[in-house]
Motif scaffolding. Sequence first.
Motif, PDB file in Angstrom:
ATOM      1  N   ALA A  58      10.199 -10.760   2.481  1.00  0.00           N
ATOM      2  CA  ALA A  58      11.527 -10.492   3.038  1.00  0.00           C
ATOM      3  C   ALA A  58      11.529 -10.681   4.549  1.00  0.00           C
ATOM      4  N   SER A  59      10.462 -10.265   5.197  1.00  0.00           N
ATOM      5  CA  SER A  59      10.372 -10.460   6.646  1.00  0.00           C
ATOM      6  C   SER A  59       8.927 -10.330   7.094  1.00  0.00           C
ATOM      7  N   ASN A  86      12.131   1.718  -2.025  1.00  0.00           N
ATOM      8  CA  ASN A  86      12.631   1.604  -3.398  1.00  0.00           C
ATOM      9  C   ASN A  86      12.076   0.361  -4.082  1.00  0.00           C
ATOM     10  N   SER A  87      12.355  -0.806  -3.482  1.00  0.00           N
ATOM     11  CA  SER A  87      11.841  -2.061  -4.038  1.00  0.00           C
ATOM     12  C   SER A  87      11.007  -2.831  -3.019  1.00  0.00           C
ATOM     13  N   SER A  88      10.930  -2.326  -1.812  1.00  0.00           N
ATOM     14  CA  SER A  88      10.195  -3.025  -0.756  1.00  0.00           C
ATOM     15  C   SER A  88       8.917  -2.283  -0.385  1.00  0.00           C
ATOM     16  N   MET A  89       8.004  -3.048   0.173  1.00  0.00           N
ATOM     17  CA  MET A  89       6.727  -2.516   0.628  1.00  0.00           C
ATOM     18  C   MET A  89       6.375  -3.178   1.943  1.00  0.00           C
ATOM     19  N   ILE A  90       5.770  -2.417   2.835  1.00  0.00           N
ATOM     20  CA  ILE A  90       5.231  -3.006   4.060  1.00  0.00           C
ATOM     21  C   ILE A  90       3.736  -3.152   3.856  1.00  0.00           C
ATOM     22  N   VAL A  91       3.283  -4.395   3.982  1.00  0.00           N
ATOM     23  CA  VAL A  91       1.869  -4.709   3.829  1.00  0.00           C
ATOM     24  C   VAL A  91       1.290  -4.929   5.213  1.00  0.00           C
ATOM     25  N   ASN A 109      -6.206 -10.843  14.491  1.00  0.00           N
ATOM     26  CA  ASN A 109      -4.788 -10.782  14.170  1.00  0.00           C
ATOM     27  C   ASN A 109      -4.488  -9.489  13.432  1.00  0.00           C
ATOM     28  N   SER A 110      -3.304  -8.954  13.702  1.00  0.00           N
ATOM     29  CA  SER A 110      -2.735  -7.867  12.903  1.00  0.00           C
ATOM     30  C   SER A 110      -1.314  -8.276  12.565  1.00  0.00           C
ATOM     31  N   SER A 111      -0.926  -8.083  11.318  1.00  0.00           N
ATOM     32  CA  SER A 111       0.396  -8.518  10.873  1.00  0.00           C
ATOM     33  C   SER A 111       0.981  -7.512   9.904  1.00  0.00           C
ATOM     34  N   TYR A 112       2.319  -7.519   9.837  1.00  0.00           N
ATOM     35  CA  TYR A 112       3.044  -6.628   8.938  1.00  0.00           C
ATOM     36  C   TYR A 112       4.107  -7.427   8.207  1.00  0.00           C
ATOM     37  N   PHE A 113       3.977  -7.496   6.886  1.00  0.00           N
ATOM     38  CA  PHE A 113       4.898  -8.238   6.037  1.00  0.00           C
ATOM     39  C   PHE A 113       5.698  -7.260   5.198  1.00  0.00           C
ATOM     40  N   THR A 114       7.013  -7.461   5.125  1.00  0.00           N
ATOM     41  CA  THR A 114       7.834  -6.694   4.197  1.00  0.00           C
ATOM     42  C   THR A 114       8.017  -7.546   2.954  1.00  0.00           C
ATOM     43  N   MET A 115       7.571  -7.007   1.829  1.00  0.00           N
ATOM     44  CA  MET A 115       7.625  -7.704   0.553  1.00  0.00           C
ATOM     45  C   MET A 115       8.560  -6.947  -0.378  1.00  0.00           C
ATOM     46  N   VAL A 116       9.291  -7.683  -1.223  1.00  0.00           N
ATOM     47  CA  VAL A 116      10.233  -7.073  -2.163  1.00  0.00           C
ATOM     48  C   VAL A 116       9.837  -7.474  -3.576  1.00  0.00           C
ATOM     49  N   ALA A 117       9.795  -6.471  -4.467  1.00  0.00           N
ATOM     50  CA  ALA A 117       9.438  -6.691  -5.875  1.00  0.00           C
ATOM     51  C   ALA A 117      10.667  -7.140  -6.645  1.00  0.00           C
ATOM     52  N   LYS A 118      10.486  -8.156  -7.497  1.00  0.00           N
ATOM     53  CA  LYS A 118      11.580  -8.750  -8.268  1.00  0.00           C
ATOM     54  C   LYS A 118      11.234  -8.778  -9.751  1.00  0.00           C
TER      55      LYS A 118
END
Length: 182
Positions: A58-59, A86-91, A109-118
């Motif tokens: 998602a971002s 609810n449906s998203s997670m920050i990895v 590197n350090s990174s943060y991804f927002t992922m959404v379950a479908k």
Amino acid sequence: MAITFKTVAESEVTISELMLPSHTNFSGKIHGGYILSLLDQIAFACASKHSGAYCVTASVDTVDFLMPIEVGELVTMKASINFAGNSSMIVGIRVEAENIQTGAVKHCNSSYFTMVAKDDNGKNVNVPGLIIRSEKELHRIHKSIKRMELRKERQAHASTVHLTTSTADISKKYKIKIDLIA
């Protein structure tokens, strides 16, 4: 339906890959785009492991390239769920590169991804909550919440921006020349 929970450790994913000459940019360092591709893959794996569902990006909030990665170094990426909504997670993902001849390890590197379950129809699905078992995990939760609050602030601010700074101030303060064409 009962809410399920998982520990952070249950969804952790680690991958390692040797960096090859084919991964380099024009300056001979490992291409940032290649690292971004690996980051997206491990974020997907971690989020899918946590949710048990197909996940989409998602971002991407923060990708800081701290140190260059050299050909021949062993890159290790460690991903964990830092926050579950609810449906998203920050990895959260940490990237380290190891010189396999000397054993020297550097944080690259350090990174943060927002992922959404479908689901199979592309609809958002609920994800398990998180069981926090360490101060480090609790710290990551707090940092994730702070990043989400700052993102909402930026989005709210962006929609209400007014031209309050004069053109002369912008030209003096920044390396900008304003030459509007009517």
